[in-house]
Design an enzyme around this catalytic site. Structure first.
Site, PDB file in Angstrom:
ATOM      1  N   HIS A   1      84.013  29.953  40.805  1.00 54.28           N
ATOM      2  CA  HIS A   1      84.439  30.991  39.870  1.00 54.28           C
ATOM      3  C   HIS A   1      84.356  30.557  38.411  1.00 54.28           C
ATOM      4  CE1 HIS A   1      85.821  32.735  43.576  1.00 54.28           C
ATOM      5  NE2 HIS A   1      86.308  33.803  42.965  1.00 54.28           N
TER       6      HIS A   1
ATOM      7  N   GLU B   1      88.235  58.148  29.765  1.00 57.16           N
ATOM      8  CA  GLU B   1      86.831  58.539  29.598  1.00 57.16           C
ATOM      9  C   GLU B   1      86.289  58.981  30.941  1.00 57.16           C
ATOM     10  OE1 GLU B   1      84.483  55.084  28.451  1.00 57.16           O
ATOM     11  OE2 GLU B   1      85.677  53.800  29.740  1.00 57.16           O
TER      12      GLU B   1
ATOM     13  N   TYR C   1      75.831  44.566  30.039  1.00 55.82           N
ATOM     14  CA  TYR C   1      74.583  45.324  29.988  1.00 55.82           C
ATOM     15  C   TYR C   1      74.603  46.324  28.859  1.00 55.82           C
ATOM     16  CZ  TYR C   1      76.706  49.502  32.121  1.00 55.82           C
ATOM     17  OH  TYR C   1      77.461  50.622  32.357  1.00 55.82           O
TER      18      TYR C   1
ATOM     19  N   LEU D   1      85.085  52.581  26.638  1.00 51.05           N
ATOM     20  CA  LEU D   1      83.894  51.994  26.027  1.00 51.05           C
ATOM     21  C   LEU D   1      83.646  52.654  24.670  1.00 51.05           C
ATOM     22  CD1 LEU D   1      81.506  50.030  26.839  1.00 51.05           C
ATOM     23  CD2 LEU D   1      80.180  52.123  27.081  1.00 51.05           C
TER      24      LEU D   1
ATOM     25  N   LYS E   1      81.171  46.253  27.953  1.00 53.22           N
ATOM     26  CA  LYS E   1      80.206  46.921  28.833  1.00 53.22           C
ATOM     27  C   LYS E   1      79.774  45.934  29.918  1.00 53.22           C
ATOM     28  CE  LYS E   1      76.462  50.323  28.484  1.00 53.22           C
ATOM     29  NZ  LYS E   1      77.069  51.406  29.252  1.00 53.22           N
TER      30      LYS E   1
ATOM     31  N   ARG F   1      76.763  46.147  20.015  1.00 50.46           N
ATOM     32  CA  ARG F   1      77.733  46.238  21.115  1.00 50.46           C
ATOM     33  C   ARG F   1      77.439  45.179  22.177  1.00 50.46           C
ATOM     34  NH1 ARG F   1      78.444  51.894  24.173  1.00 50.46           N
ATOM     35  NH2 ARG F   1      76.387  51.292  24.977  1.00 50.46           N
TER      36      ARG F   1
HETATM   37  C1  PLP Z   1      82.291  53.968  31.059  1.00 45.22           C
HETATM   38  C2  PLP Z   1      81.365  54.537  30.017  1.00 45.22           C
HETATM   39  N1  PLP Z   1      81.892  55.170  28.951  1.00 45.22           N
HETATM   40  C3  PLP Z   1      81.108  55.713  27.998  1.00 45.22           C
HETATM   41  C4  PLP Z   1      79.722  55.647  28.090  1.00 45.22           C
HETATM   42  C5  PLP Z   1      78.866  56.260  26.996  1.00 45.22           C
HETATM   43  O1  PLP Z   1      78.327  55.240  26.200  1.00 45.22           O
HETATM   44  P1  PLP Z   1      76.992  55.464  25.372  1.00 45.22           P
HETATM   45  O2  PLP Z   1      77.173  56.699  24.580  1.00 45.22           O
HETATM   46  O3  PLP Z   1      76.897  54.251  24.509  1.00 45.22           O
HETATM   47  O4  PLP Z   1      75.871  55.571  26.349  1.00 45.22           O
HETATM   48  C6  PLP Z   1      79.136  54.986  29.175  1.00 45.22           C
HETATM   49  C7  PLP Z   1      77.684  54.902  29.283  1.00 45.22           C
HETATM   50  O5  PLP Z   1      77.132  54.575  30.296  1.00 45.22           O
HETATM   51  C8  PLP Z   1      79.981  54.411  30.160  1.00 45.22           C
HETATM   52  O6  PLP Z   1      79.456  53.765  31.218  1.00 45.22           O
END
Ligand code: PLP
Length: 289
Positions: free
Chosen positions: A100, A177, A31, A201, A145, A50
């Site tokens: 699966h 994160e 997503y 991410l 993502k 991305r």
């Molecule tokens: C796990 C995670 N890390 C970092 C981010 C930040 O990403 P972005 O700045 O692209 O929204 C998100 C955004 O939802 C996230 O789910």
């Protein structure tokens, strides 16, 4: 609200997705969340790049050609006019009998909807937010993502139950994160964020912030952040497309720095706001709150 499903634009309430969709059965999909300000998409190319990377990593063939993605996003925005919006876009491996391994024939499901961006209340951003730390129990490809977000959901819920807005995740003694955000710290005026690898991410907000700070006295260093550095930080920030740049002023119940959003955060927020379309400002300048 008008949503998009597999080529059709229709009211969200009338969108139906099969229970055999692999997104529903396996979390087999990826997503994006793409912000727009006053009808103008922000960093759409970076989000779409991305998305392509996530699709390739999970081996779902890209269901739309390059320009078609953008056209769909623009159309969806025009069908949902109004203020600042975030487009939620999801692609799954499609509908098939539950097994699966990949189905031999299944067309990807493409779904998108539009939500208002709720900028943090000015008072909240002025006060900052609380966060907790938790062990990072996610898989080894957090750079994708993926819609499979159960550990993130559980971490965020634990934060909410402790009166915090985010869980900052730690793996092997280092910050990865947030449950849905990237993390920055400031110590003695020096801005630092963990480097990109498969544990985090590659946040678009993270990248925009690094870019806008690059030529300033606050250039960000991409280096691992140990738990001790996190706890000793003068400032901690969270970044995401919908949160933008949020100061954490309490961590695990203790004040971060002096317990107020810091001066470097204020500078960084101003730099970030100026990068956005129409330079929308979430916060009044200092002294005018
Ligand atoms: C796990 C995670 N890390 C970092 C981010 C930040 O990403 P972005 O700045 O692209 O929204 C998100 C955004 O939802 C996230 O789910």
């Amino acid at each position: 609200m008008i949503a998009f499903l597999n080529g059709d634009y229709r009211p969200l309430e009338s969108v139906c997705i099969s229970p055999l969709d692999r997104g529903f059965l396996f979390g087999d999909g990826v997503y994006e969340v793409i912000p727009s300000y006053r009808g103008v998409l922000f960093e759409a190319d970076a989000h779409l790049e991305r998305l392509r990377r996530s699709l390739a990593a999970v081996r779902i063939a890209d269901p739309l050609e390059g320009a078609a993605w953008r056209a769909m996003l623009e159309r969806l925005l025009s069908l949902n006019p109004g203020g600042d919006r975030a487009i939620y876009l999801q692609v799954t491996r499609g509908v098939a009998a539950r097994e699966h391994a990949f189905p031999e024939t299944a067309a990807a499901t493409v779904f998108a909807m539009v939500n208002p961006i709720r900028s943090p209340e000015p008072e909240l951003a002025e006060r900052g937010v609380a966060a907790i730390t938790l062990p990072d129990q996610r898989w080894g490809r957090c750079d994708i993502k993926a819609v499979t977000l159960l550990p993130n959901v559980l971490a965020r819920q634990q934060a909410a139950e402790q009166g915090a807005v985010e869980a900052i995740l730690l793996r092997n003694g280092q910050v990865t994160e947030g449950a849905a955000s990237n993390v920055f710290v400031v110590r003695d005026g020096r801005v630092q964020t963990p480097p990109l690898n498969d544990a985090i991410l590659p946040g678009i907000t993270r990248r925009v912030l690094i870019d806008v700070l690059r030529d300033t006295a606050r250039a960000c260093v991409e280096q691992p952040i140990g738990e001790d550095q996190l706890r000793a930080a003068d400032e901690i920030w969270l970044t995401s497309s919908t949160k933008e740049l949020l100061p954490v002023t309490r961590l695990d119940g203790r004040a971060v720095g002096d317990g107020c959003p810091g001066p470097v955060w204020r500078e960084a927020l101003a730099a970030y706001q100026s990068a956005k379309p129409a330079g929308r400002s979430a916060l009044p300048p200092e002294g005018e709150a």
